[in-house]
Design a protein around this motif. Structure first.
Motif, mmCIF file in Angstrom:
data_model
loop_
_atom_site.group_PDB
_atom_site.id
_atom_site.type_symbol
_atom_site.label_atom_id
_atom_site.label_comp_id
_atom_site.label_asym_id
_atom_site.label_seq_id
_atom_site.Cartn_x
_atom_site.Cartn_y
_atom_site.Cartn_z
ATOM 1 N N TYR A 103 -28.917 -8.482 -131.723
ATOM 2 C CA TYR A 103 -30.213 -7.715 -131.284
ATOM 3 C C TYR A 103 -29.788 -6.111 -131.621
ATOM 4 O O TYR A 103 -30.579 -5.392 -131.965
ATOM 5 C CB TYR A 103 -30.575 -7.835 -130.027
ATOM 6 N N LEU A 104 -28.505 -5.803 -131.362
ATOM 7 C CA LEU A 104 -28.219 -4.392 -131.604
ATOM 8 C C LEU A 104 -28.174 -3.898 -133.189
ATOM 9 O O LEU A 104 -28.673 -2.896 -133.608
ATOM 10 C CB LEU A 104 -26.813 -4.201 -131.139
ATOM 11 N N ALA A 105 -27.631 -5.109 -133.951
ATOM 12 C CA ALA A 105 -27.589 -5.074 -135.389
ATOM 13 C C ALA A 105 -29.161 -4.875 -135.849
ATOM 14 O O ALA A 105 -29.453 -4.214 -136.817
ATOM 15 C CB ALA A 105 -27.035 -6.016 -136.122
ATOM 16 N N ALA A 106 -30.076 -5.583 -135.453
ATOM 17 C CA ALA A 106 -31.432 -5.603 -135.765
ATOM 18 C C ALA A 106 -32.123 -4.288 -135.533
ATOM 19 O O ALA A 106 -32.893 -3.814 -136.354
ATOM 20 C CB ALA A 106 -31.927 -6.852 -135.136
ATOM 21 N N PHE A 107 -31.666 -3.750 -134.484
ATOM 22 C CA PHE A 107 -32.313 -2.472 -134.067
ATOM 23 C C PHE A 107 -31.712 -1.472 -134.793
ATOM 24 O O PHE A 107 -32.486 -0.487 -135.270
ATOM 25 C CB PHE A 107 -31.769 -2.258 -132.488
ATOM 26 N N ALA A 108 -30.445 -1.447 -135.294
ATOM 27 C CA ALA A 108 -30.016 -0.476 -136.100
ATOM 28 C C ALA A 108 -30.622 -0.525 -137.658
ATOM 29 O O ALA A 108 -30.993 0.414 -138.102
ATOM 30 C CB ALA A 108 -28.358 -0.654 -136.497
ATOM 31 N N GLN A 109 -30.781 -1.765 -138.127
ATOM 32 C CA GLN A 109 -31.425 -1.873 -139.295
ATOM 33 C C GLN A 109 -32.823 -1.480 -139.407
ATOM 34 O O GLN A 109 -33.448 -0.716 -140.309
ATOM 35 C CB GLN A 109 -31.489 -3.594 -139.528
ATOM 36 N N ALA A 110 -33.642 -1.766 -138.085
ATOM 37 C CA ALA A 110 -34.838 -0.949 -138.058
ATOM 38 C C ALA A 110 -35.080 0.511 -138.234
ATOM 39 O O ALA A 110 -35.890 0.931 -138.797
ATOM 40 C CB ALA A 110 -35.282 -1.699 -136.861
ATOM 41 N N SER A 167 -40.185 -3.370 -132.260
ATOM 42 C CA SER A 167 -40.104 -4.759 -131.807
ATOM 43 C C SER A 167 -38.412 -5.043 -131.702
ATOM 44 O O SER A 167 -37.936 -5.783 -130.619
ATOM 45 C CB SER A 167 -40.498 -5.588 -132.892
ATOM 46 N N ALA A 168 -37.553 -4.379 -132.391
ATOM 47 C CA ALA A 168 -36.140 -4.690 -132.331
ATOM 48 C C ALA A 168 -35.862 -4.003 -131.109
ATOM 49 O O ALA A 168 -35.007 -4.566 -130.156
ATOM 50 C CB ALA A 168 -35.462 -3.941 -133.442
ATOM 51 N N GLU A 169 -36.545 -2.912 -130.660
ATOM 52 C CA GLU A 169 -35.919 -2.296 -129.317
ATOM 53 C C GLU A 169 -36.389 -3.122 -127.994
ATOM 54 O O GLU A 169 -35.779 -3.409 -127.053
ATOM 55 C CB GLU A 169 -36.587 -0.808 -129.118
ATOM 56 N N ILE A 170 -37.485 -3.661 -128.144
ATOM 57 C CA ILE A 170 -37.908 -4.835 -127.126
ATOM 58 C C ILE A 170 -37.173 -5.967 -127.010
ATOM 59 O O ILE A 170 -36.780 -6.477 -125.725
ATOM 60 C CB ILE A 170 -39.406 -5.214 -127.315
#
Length: 401
Positions: A103-110, A167-170
């Motif tokens: 989820y951290l990786a998805a947030f960084a990607q976003a 959404s990634a942050e949520i």
């Protein structure tokens, strides 16, 4: 032989004479004239009409004020369990922590996608401004329109990237499962290292709020109809048409020290039991009441003018009618039957069949019959239903020398 017969006859004559003397003395003894029994001493309460509260005792069960089945909203592996099972937690306290690497990786990607989208906006704005300056010097309308579309697409890409970042942050925040309200936890059904999935059917644990706490009561629909009829007829008064207060007795017989309030009542009657539900709410700061406990609640349903007959001084006849014994003006026992009676604490409330000043026998009536003479001793009945003497019986006259 003849001598023995003479002695026996003389002995029989002596016994008969002694018996006759004894009967004569008994007839002349005080209180024994005519064979009448002396008056029996009884405790009496003087009746006086007044407004008294009507109460009804209902069975009930305790239930939690709020209950939440805690489930994960994102998938992953449980990394940490931050609460002690069976303990109290505050609203917002961390309960479970799920592995958040992905989820951290998805947030960084976003975040990177948003920066990329934002970088194209200045170029699109510059191109549109240039086309607007050249529109009168040979630039075509098609080129100008294309520049506007390009800027709009760049701004839409920025908005889409912001939504993806949100959404990634949520989802990153949902890796921390927190308590939605203050309550008591149950045992955890999962441990560290278990894999969980978003919105799974099995809960991780249950959170219950016990202060305040609900008490679910049941009342007969027949009693409800009787109460409404009495209110309509004016016999029962209710302020604002609401129940004033509710007192509760625990399963061990002790009275709960806190007074509860009516929370809601169902507007439907059960088809199987013929009862309707009433829900009361009580403060429970010490968690003395737990969900599932059996209790009895005394509900104040209004007030009515009448006379109080303590339950210890009343009985029921074979037809179910209330009966009580009174002392008449000439000092005799009289039994009265009452067709209608209401509950008022530890007493029966009767509206008719009694007058002010009548003397109700509250103690000693078990051993006296109808019409028997009695000697009254005034008494009172306290809130617990115990008889307390208020006037001492008349002293016996002193013996003359």
């Amino acid at each position: 032989m003849m001598r023995r017969l003479r002695l026996a006859s003389a002995f029989a004559l002596c016994i008969g004479a002694l018996a006759a003397c004894s009967d004569s003395n008994s007839a002349k003894a005080p209180g024994g004239e005519g064979g009448e029994r002396p008056p029996t001493e009884v405790r009496v309460v003087v009746m006086k009409k007044a407004a008294h509260s009507l109460t009804t005792t209902l069975p009930g069960r305790a239930s939690a004020f709020q209950t939440a089945q805690i489930r994960p909203r994102v998938s992953g592996v449980i990394k940490e369990i931050s609460f002690r099972e069976g303990s109290e937690v505050k609203a917002g306290d961390l309960l479970y922590k799920i592995e958040d690497d992905t989820y951290l990786a998805a947030f960084a990607q976003a975040q990177a996608s948003l920066r990329k989208a934002e970088a194209s906006v200045p170029t699109a704005k510059s191109n549109l401004a240039r086309q607007e300056r050249l529109v009168g010097s040979g630039a075509t309308e098609i080129a100008l329109e294309n520049a506007r579309v390009t800027l709009l697409q760049a701004e839409a890409d920025v908005a889409q990237a912001k939504a993806a970042l949100q959404s990634a942050e949520i989802e990153l925040k949902l890796t921390e499962i927190r308590a939605p309200f203050e309550g008591v936890t149950t045992a955890s059904s999962y441990s560290v290292g278990n894999v969980v999935t978003a919105n799974q059917s099995d809960s991780l644990m249950t959170l219950r709020q016990l202060d305040p706490i609900y008490i679910e009561l049941t009342e007969s629909s027949v009693n409800l109809l009787r109460l409404r009829e009495a209110i309509k007829a004016g016999r029962v008064n209710r302020e604002n048409n609401e129940t004033a207060d509710i007192r509760m007795t625990l399963d061990d017989g002790l009275e709960y020290p806190v007074v509860g309030k009516l929370d809601m009542s169902d507007m439907a009657v059960s088809q199987t039991t013929g009862t309707y539900s009433i829900r009361a709410v009580f403060d429970n700061p010490d968690d003395l009441i737990l969900p599932g406990m059996y209790v009895r609640a005394t509900v104040n349903v209004g007030t009515e003018e009448g006379y109080l007959i303590p339950q210890l001084a009343a009985t029921r006849d074979p037809n179910g009618h209330l009966t009580a014994k009174f002392m008449t003006a000439d000092g005799k026992v009289e039994t009265r039957v009452f067709d209608h009676s209401q509950v008022s604490g530890n007493n029966w409330l009767v509206a008719s069949g009694i007058n002010d000043g009548d003397k109700l026998i509250v103690d000693g009536f078990q051993w006296i019959g109808e019409g028997a003479p009695v000697k009254p001793v005034e008494a009172t009945v306290n809130e617990k239903g115990l008889v307390e003497i208020t006037a001492a019986p008349d002293a016996a006259p002193a013996a003359q020398p």
